[in-house]
Design an enzyme around this catalytic site. Structure first.
Site, short mmCIF file in Angstrom:
data_model
loop_
_atom_site.label_atom_id
_atom_site.label_comp_id
_atom_site.label_asym_id
_atom_site.label_seq_id
_atom_site.Cartn_x
_atom_site.Cartn_y
_atom_site.Cartn_z
CB SER A 9 41.10 36.32 42.42
OG SER A 9 42.80 36.65 42.35
CG HIS A 34 38.57 34.02 39.47
ND1 HIS A 34 37.95 33.68 38.81
CD2 HIS A 34 39.81 34.80 39.54
CE1 HIS A 34 37.96 34.89 37.35
NE2 HIS A 34 39.39 35.94 37.79
CG ASP A 36 43.02 36.49 38.87
OD1 ASP A 36 42.65 36.45 39.78
OD2 ASP A 36 42.05 36.35 38.28
CG MET A 38 47.47 37.89 35.18
SD MET A 38 47.69 39.12 36.43
CE MET A 38 46.44 38.86 36.85
CG HIS A 67 40.43 35.82 34.90
ND1 HIS A 67 40.94 36.76 35.13
CD2 HIS A 67 40.24 36.13 33.47
CE1 HIS A 67 40.24 38.05 34.36
NE2 HIS A 67 40.22 37.45 33.21
CG MET A 69 43.72 38.29 32.43
SD MET A 69 43.68 38.90 34.14
CE MET A 69 43.72 37.13 35.02
CG MET A 138 37.66 41.48 32.75
SD MET A 138 37.89 40.69 33.91
CE MET A 138 39.39 41.62 34.96
CG PHE A 144 48.87 44.82 38.41
CD1 PHE A 144 48.49 44.65 37.11
CD2 PHE A 144 49.44 44.03 39.38
CE1 PHE A 144 49.60 45.27 36.69
CE2 PHE A 144 50.80 43.97 38.29
CZ PHE A 144 50.88 45.11 37.32
N GLY A 146 43.23 43.97 43.90
CA GLY A 146 43.46 45.15 44.59
C GLY A 146 43.29 47.04 43.80
CG ASP A 174 37.57 38.48 37.99
OD1 ASP A 174 38.96 38.11 37.13
OD2 ASP A 174 38.16 39.44 39.25
N GLY A 176 37.95 44.06 41.86
CA GLY A 176 37.79 45.59 43.34
C GLY A 176 36.45 44.96 43.65
C1 DX5 Z 1 42.56 40.89 37.85
C2 DX5 Z 1 41.87 39.82 38.18
C3 DX5 Z 1 41.26 39.77 39.08
C4 DX5 Z 1 41.33 40.13 40.63
C5 DX5 Z 1 41.11 40.16 41.75
O1 DX5 Z 1 43.30 41.21 36.84
O2 DX5 Z 1 41.22 39.03 36.68
O3 DX5 Z 1 40.56 38.32 39.86
O4 DX5 Z 1 42.77 39.58 40.69
O5 DX5 Z 1 41.00 41.12 42.55
P1 DX5 Z 1 39.93 42.13 43.28
O6 DX5 Z 1 39.31 41.28 43.30
O7 DX5 Z 1 41.71 42.74 44.74
O8 DX5 Z 1 40.31 43.25 42.14
ZN ZN Z 2 40.21 36.98 37.13
#
Ligand code: DX5
Ligand code: ZN
Length: 218
Positions: A9, A34, A36, A38, A67, A69, A138, A144, A146, A174, A176
């Protein structure tokens, strides 16, 4: 021996160096990129839209794992198709029009994905499996990068695995995902690891990518 697929990502990468980042991912032979997306409504964060993705499309042929969101993704699905997405994953919790979205994606030869938040019961999406190329589990509350991995979602993967004989879909996880949590996900039976901050917040992203690929080899 199943080779795990990796979908880095870029959310936590340095966007001022995006060309460098994309070349690094190309050199590392990752399986997907990937994205993200949002909207600040479905999740409390705002990132980028189809224009950003269409610009990156000019830099690489790597498959785009998009992805969404976003609330009511049906309103924007054409834009993300036109931007060059290869996989588009919507959230089960974000729309009442799930099947029409999947049907549209199929007509445009875009792979279909559904994602569920940590608190959403995996049984809610079983009836959609026949339409799906990908299920994105998820392992953090979306919004976010991290955040801390939530191991309780691994049970969902074990349930989904039982349906892989009947339906052709990939299982992705996806949130952590790092060299410590990746083995748990691999042991549970995922096909794809999405990882963001573990790669892009590290001093040596290529080293982490290699580690994530090797860590699941048994
Ligand atoms: C969170 C995203 C993830 C995230 C992954 O809403 O969908 O893709 O950015 O980032 P890490 O690997 O840092 O959790
Ligand atoms: Zn994602």
């Amino acid at each position: 021996m199943k080779k795990i697929k990796l979908s880095p990502s870029i959310l936590d990468s340095d966007f001022t160096r995006i060309k460098y980042t994309i070349n690094l991912l190309k050199k590392s032979n990752v399986d997907f990129i990937h994205f993200d997306v949002m909207d600040g409504n479905f999740v409390p964060n705002l990132t980028f839209g189809p224009k950003f993705i269409s610009q990156i499309r000019k830099l690489t042929d790597l498959p785009f794992d998009v992805h969404l969101m976003i609330k009511n993704p049906e309103k924007y699905i054409d834009d993300f198709i036109d931007a060059g997405s290869d996989y588009i994953t919507i959230h089960y919790e974000a729309t009442k029009n799930i099947i029409p979205i999947f049907k549209k994606l199929k007509t445009k030869r875009v792979k279909t994905g559904i994602s569920i938040k940590p608190k959403t019961d995996v049984n809610k999406i079983i009836n959609y499996l026949k339409f799906l190329d990908l299920v994105l589990i998820m392992s953090v509350e979306p919004g976010f990068g991290g955040q801390k991995f939530m191991p309780e979602v691994l049970d969902k993967i074990k349930i989904l695995k039982k349906f892989k004989k009947k339906y052709e879909f990939l299982i992705s996880i996806d949130g952590g995902i790092n060299p410590d949590t990746a083995p748990l996900a691999c042991d549970a039976g995922v096909d794809i690891l999405v990882s963001g901050s573990a790669i892009f917040k590290s001093k040596n992203p290529i080293k982490i990518i290699k580690k994530l690929y090797n860590i699941c080899k048994k």
